[in-house]
Design an enzyme around this catalytic site. Structure first.
Site, PDB file in Angstrom:
ATOM      1  N   GLY A 260       0.819  -1.334  -0.122  1.00 40.53           N
ATOM      2  CA  GLY A 260       0.132  -0.011   0.025  1.00 40.53           C
ATOM      3  C   GLY A 260       0.916   1.268   0.104  1.00 40.53           C
ATOM      4  O   GLY A 260       2.091   1.285  -0.080  1.00 40.53           O
ATOM      5  N   SER A 263       4.271   2.096   2.294  1.00 40.79           N
ATOM      6  CA  SER A 263       4.435   0.627   2.911  1.00 40.79           C
ATOM      7  C   SER A 263       5.895   0.305   2.934  1.00 40.79           C
ATOM      8  O   SER A 263       6.160  -0.863   3.586  1.00 40.79           O
ATOM      9  CB  SER A 263       3.678  -0.220   2.144  1.00 40.79           C
ATOM     10  OG  SER A 263       4.058  -0.724   0.819  1.00 40.79           O
ATOM     11  N   LYS A 265       7.412  -0.477   0.065  1.00 40.70           N
ATOM     12  CA  LYS A 265       7.562  -1.331  -1.150  1.00 40.70           C
ATOM     13  C   LYS A 265       8.676  -0.818  -2.237  1.00 40.70           C
ATOM     14  O   LYS A 265       9.325  -1.713  -2.755  1.00 40.70           O
ATOM     15  CB  LYS A 265       6.380  -1.450  -1.911  1.00 40.70           C
ATOM     16  CG  LYS A 265       5.437  -0.184  -2.636  1.00 40.70           C
ATOM     17  CD  LYS A 265       4.162  -0.436  -3.199  1.00 40.70           C
ATOM     18  CE  LYS A 265       3.771   0.795  -4.036  1.00 40.70           C
ATOM     19  NZ  LYS A 265       3.499   1.952  -2.690  1.00 40.70           N
ATOM     20  N   ALA A 283      11.082   4.882 -14.284  1.00 44.89           N
ATOM     21  CA  ALA A 283      10.219   5.637 -13.636  1.00 44.89           C
ATOM     22  C   ALA A 283       8.947   5.699 -14.608  1.00 44.89           C
ATOM     23  O   ALA A 283       9.036   6.325 -15.689  1.00 44.89           O
ATOM     24  CB  ALA A 283      10.787   6.962 -13.250  1.00 44.89           C
ATOM     25  N   THR A 284       7.807   4.997 -14.390  1.00 43.02           N
ATOM     26  CA  THR A 284       6.738   5.050 -15.263  1.00 43.02           C
ATOM     27  C   THR A 284       5.685   6.300 -14.988  1.00 43.02           C
ATOM     28  O   THR A 284       4.905   6.633 -15.658  1.00 43.02           O
ATOM     29  CB  THR A 284       5.923   3.784 -14.962  1.00 43.02           C
ATOM     30  OG1 THR A 284       5.408   3.826 -13.442  1.00 43.02           O
ATOM     31  CG2 THR A 284       6.486   2.410 -15.347  1.00 43.02           C
ATOM     32  N   HIS A 301      13.119   9.460  -4.118  1.00 44.64           N
ATOM     33  CA  HIS A 301      13.391   8.343  -4.635  1.00 44.64           C
ATOM     34  C   HIS A 301      14.608   8.338  -5.238  1.00 44.64           C
ATOM     35  O   HIS A 301      15.610   7.580  -5.201  1.00 44.64           O
ATOM     36  CB  HIS A 301      12.376   7.864  -5.684  1.00 44.64           C
ATOM     37  CG  HIS A 301      11.175   7.183  -5.243  1.00 44.64           C
ATOM     38  ND1 HIS A 301      10.800   5.910  -5.417  1.00 44.64           N
ATOM     39  CD2 HIS A 301       9.999   7.717  -4.162  1.00 44.64           C
ATOM     40  CE1 HIS A 301       9.521   5.715  -4.795  1.00 44.64           C
ATOM     41  NE2 HIS A 301       9.298   6.678  -4.050  1.00 44.64           N
ATOM     42  N   ARG A 302      14.949   9.632  -6.012  1.00 51.63           N
ATOM     43  CA  ARG A 302      16.253   9.496  -6.824  1.00 51.63           C
ATOM     44  C   ARG A 302      17.435   9.763  -5.817  1.00 51.63           C
ATOM     45  O   ARG A 302      18.673   9.134  -6.069  1.00 51.63           O
ATOM     46  CB  ARG A 302      16.260  10.805  -7.507  1.00 51.63           C
ATOM     47  CG  ARG A 302      17.335  11.129  -8.437  1.00 51.63           C
ATOM     48  CD  ARG A 302      17.347  12.439  -9.173  1.00 51.63           C
ATOM     49  NE  ARG A 302      15.900  12.421 -10.217  1.00 51.63           N
ATOM     50  CZ  ARG A 302      15.155  13.178 -10.281  1.00 51.63           C
ATOM     51  NH1 ARG A 302      15.073  14.120  -9.125  1.00 51.63           N
ATOM     52  NH2 ARG A 302      14.191  13.114 -10.899  1.00 51.63           N
TER      53      ARG A 302
END
Length: 429
Positions: A260, A263, A265, A283-284, A301-302
């Site tokens: 989720g 979470s 992930k 990266a979508t 994230h980067r």
């Protein structure tokens, strides 16, 4: 060469003294670990664990034959305990080599952090690499430098200095390092060819910042490594492979990580590839104009990803899956589905019933077929939906249903499937 691990823990050991954390509380029996120390063929001791004589006795070994004791990392704790009869411990200068009367050769390797790495070559030519905690090899990552220094190193047993690098290059038979603390160190060794398919990778310097029990072994196995209890004796060059039992390396071709929001992930997916070089991060989600909150998520994230990873911002996944290349980390399938449903007009009821549903199903089939055939290692992330309130709109229910179907079909093609809950990865397959 025969190697006995007198300890496999961090310098403070596990559990750490006076630490109240849950990990230390669970560190009993085989989960308890003394500071890492290695006994090679009964003659060479790499690092000193507290109570080394007792540690050796518990492993059914004696230190009476040790002729050289080498230190690998700075020591800022209590004074080292050197049992009577052991030679004084020394640290070999970088790029110098010792030749022992036992036939072993030990070369000191430069690191990117304080300390010294050691390449040990046995009398029969087997080679192991040992790195201290929090360190990676400097330079190319092979440790095969051509240092020109010579010198005399202390210690009994006829050890002597040697200029130049002796021993051949190529992959080591065994590598022992801080896999969880410095996965990039393992990635660099793989990139340089110093770790190959026949190299046994052992995690040492294990502390209380890692999951306990089976979680530790699963994380190491995904990195192509394993760990063993204190006191274990191994033969260098006799790589056991998956037959070694629980915790043996089992690196899957395809992995799906579900979870989720927030979470963990994505972090779990990144950890599963952190020990591999040249990962392509797919990266979508792309970029969004005038959305600072989204930009902050992307930046988070980067910054977490290794600098050596390359980023591809695309939803065109099939060509990447069908081509040869380094591992792919796809984050995430739910954003790929959103973009694809946009393209087929899935949000318009009439267009959906007059061909949009069939077109989406066709694109999912093509994607799943590419996953089945891919020659690359793939870790994909997706949201697990449908466990909460039923969406109030037909479009919301449509997306929920289609993502559930996509997750199920993608998971069918994966060797490993994980569900992350509150930052804890739960293996489903």
């Amino acid at each position: 060469m025969e190697l006995t691990l007198l300890g496999t823990g961090s310098p403070a050991g596990l559990p750490e003294p006076d630490c109240p954390c849950a990990r230390c509380a669970a560190a009993t029996g085989e989960e308890a670990r003394a500071a890492t120390a290695l006994l090679v063929d009964g003659t060479l001791l790499l690092d000193l664990t507290p109570g080394p004589a007792f540690a050796a006795a518990r492993a059914g070994r004696s230190l009476s034959g040790v002729r050289q004791v080498l230190l690998s990392h700075p020591h800022d704790g209590p004074a080292l305990e050197v049992p009577a009869g052991l030679p004084a411990p020394v640290r070999v200068p970088d790029r110098q080599e010792l030749a022992l009367i036992s036939g072993h050769r030990v070369r000191a390797l430069a690191l990117d952090a304080p300390g010294t790495g050691y390449r040990v070559t046995g009398p029969d030519g087997q080679r192991l690499l040992y790195l201290p905690p929090g360190a990676a090899l400097a330079g190319t990552g092979t440790g095969e430098g051509t240092g020109a220094g010579t010198g005399q190193a202390g210690g009994a047993g006829g050890a002597r200095g040697s200029g130049g690098a002796r021993g051949s290059g190529g992959a080591y038979d065994m590598v022992l390092l801080d896999v969880l603390g410095r996965p990039d160190a393992l990635a660099r060794l793989r990139q340089a060819g110093a770790v190959g398919a026949a190299t046994e990778v052992l995690a040492v310097h294990i502390g209380h910042d890692v999951p306990p029990g089976s979680g530790l072994h699963r994380r190491l196995a995904a990195a192509g490594a394993r760990t063993v209890p204190d006191g274990t004796t191994l033969t260098v060059g006799a790589y056991p492979g998956p037959a070694a039992g629980p915790g043996a390396p089992d690196v899957p071709r395809r992995t799906l990580v579900l979870g989720g929001a927030r979470s963990g992930k994505s972090a779990e997916a990144e950890r599963r590839l952190a020990a591999f070089p040249s990962v392509v991060y797919v990266a979508t989600g792309g970029s969004r104009e005038d959305d600072p909150e989204w930009d902050a998520r992307v930046a988070e994230h980067r910054e977490r990803r290794p600098a050596s990873w390359r980023t591809e911002e695309t939803c065109d996944l099939v060509p990447l899956l069908e081509s040869e290349g380094p591992p792919l980390l796809i984050d995430c399938l739910s954003l790929w589905l959103t973009r694809t449903m946009d393209q087929v007009g899935a949000w318009d009821d009439e267009r959906w019933t007059r061909g949009g549903a069939a077109e989406l199903a066709g694109r999912v089939r093509v994607l799943v077929a590419a996953v089945r055939r891919t020659p690359r290692r793939v870790v994909a992330v997706s949201n697990e939906v449908g466990s909460g309130v039923v969406p109030a709109t037909p479009a919301g229910r449509r997306f929920r249903d289609e993502l559930g179907r996509l997750n199920a079909r993608f998971a069918h093609e994966c060797e490993h499937v994980l569900l992350t809950v509150a930052g804890v990865p739960l293996p489903l397959r």
